[in-house]
Design an enzyme around this catalytic site. Sequence first.
Site, PDB file in Angstrom:
ATOM      1  N   ALA A   1       0.835  -1.209   0.000  1.00 41.99           N
ATOM      2  CA  ALA A   1       0.000   0.000   0.000  1.00 41.99           C
ATOM      3  C   ALA A   1       0.867   1.254   0.000  1.00 41.99           C
ATOM      4  O   ALA A   1       0.520   2.249  -0.644  1.00 41.99           O
ATOM      5  CB  ALA A   1      -0.932  -0.002   1.208  1.00 41.99           C
TER       6      ALA A   1
ATOM      7  N   GLY B   1       2.077   1.573  -3.491  1.00 40.89           N
ATOM      8  CA  GLY B   1       0.893   1.767  -4.324  1.00 40.89           C
ATOM      9  C   GLY B   1       0.332   3.172  -4.220  1.00 40.89           C
ATOM     10  O   GLY B   1      -0.104   3.755  -5.226  1.00 40.89           O
ATOM     11  N   ASP B   2       0.349   3.728  -3.021  1.00 42.41           N
ATOM     12  CA  ASP B   2      -0.090   5.104  -2.813  1.00 42.41           C
ATOM     13  C   ASP B   2       0.745   6.058  -3.659  1.00 42.41           C
ATOM     14  O   ASP B   2       0.210   6.942  -4.338  1.00 42.41           O
ATOM     15  CB  ASP B   2       0.018   5.456  -1.328  1.00 42.41           C
ATOM     16  CG  ASP B   2      -0.314   6.905  -1.038  1.00 42.41           C
ATOM     17  OD1 ASP B   2      -1.424   7.345  -1.386  1.00 42.41           O
ATOM     18  OD2 ASP B   2       0.545   7.600  -0.460  1.00 42.41           O
ATOM     19  N   ALA B   3       2.044   5.859  -3.665  1.00 43.44           N
ATOM     20  CA  ALA B   3       2.949   6.732  -4.426  1.00 43.44           C
ATOM     21  C   ALA B   3       2.749   6.569  -5.928  1.00 43.44           C
ATOM     22  O   ALA B   3       2.687   7.555  -6.670  1.00 43.44           O
ATOM     23  CB  ALA B   3       4.400   6.437  -4.042  1.00 43.44           C
TER      24      ALA B   3
ATOM     25  N   GLU C   1      -0.591   8.127  -6.893  1.00 42.03           N
ATOM     26  CA  GLU C   1      -0.493   9.589  -6.761  1.00 42.03           C
ATOM     27  C   GLU C   1       0.225  10.196  -7.965  1.00 42.03           C
ATOM     28  O   GLU C   1      -0.218  11.201  -8.516  1.00 42.03           O
ATOM     29  CB  GLU C   1       0.246   9.947  -5.480  1.00 42.03           C
ATOM     30  CG  GLU C   1       0.471  11.432  -5.283  1.00 42.03           C
ATOM     31  CD  GLU C   1      -0.698  12.176  -4.667  1.00 42.03           C
ATOM     32  OE1 GLU C   1      -0.793  13.403  -4.896  1.00 42.03           O
ATOM     33  OE2 GLU C   1      -1.498  11.556  -3.962  1.00 42.03           O
TER      34      GLU C   1
END
Length: 146
Positions: free
Chosen positions: A29, A32-34, A37
């Site tokens: 996560a 994945g967030d990066a 984004e």
Amino acid sequence: MSEFTIEDANLFAFPPPTRPNLLNPLVLAYIGDAVYEVYVRQYVISGGNHRPNHLHRAATGYVSAKAQSKLLAALMPTLSEEEQDIVKRGRNAKSGTTAKNADVLEYRHSTAFECLVGYLYYQKSFERLREIMDFAIAFNQDQVHK
């Protein structure tokens, strides 16, 4: 002009120390967030309105826990069994933190979505990752126009 791909950028310089399916779902996560984004920021910038406040507000509509939770619900029927398993691992991971502007369920579902993105990124499943992120953009556009 040909389309730019993540392989062209050669950004995959530091692979994880183990197979992606063995990584902690919160690690998936995190990356994945990066990845998501950056994709969203590129999309927002492509729209032409480059005032920083506008860019930030536009991007937030995609990357907020609430938006990602709704997106995941719409995406679930299209996921493979393997992808659904990764989502479940992400959803059930105990992070010890909560989102500022989301309830616990939304936060867990957004973590699950980010876990899936991180998993696909580390699997180097770039075509599938692109499909999911393109779906995310289209889904968000539909939500805005409702």
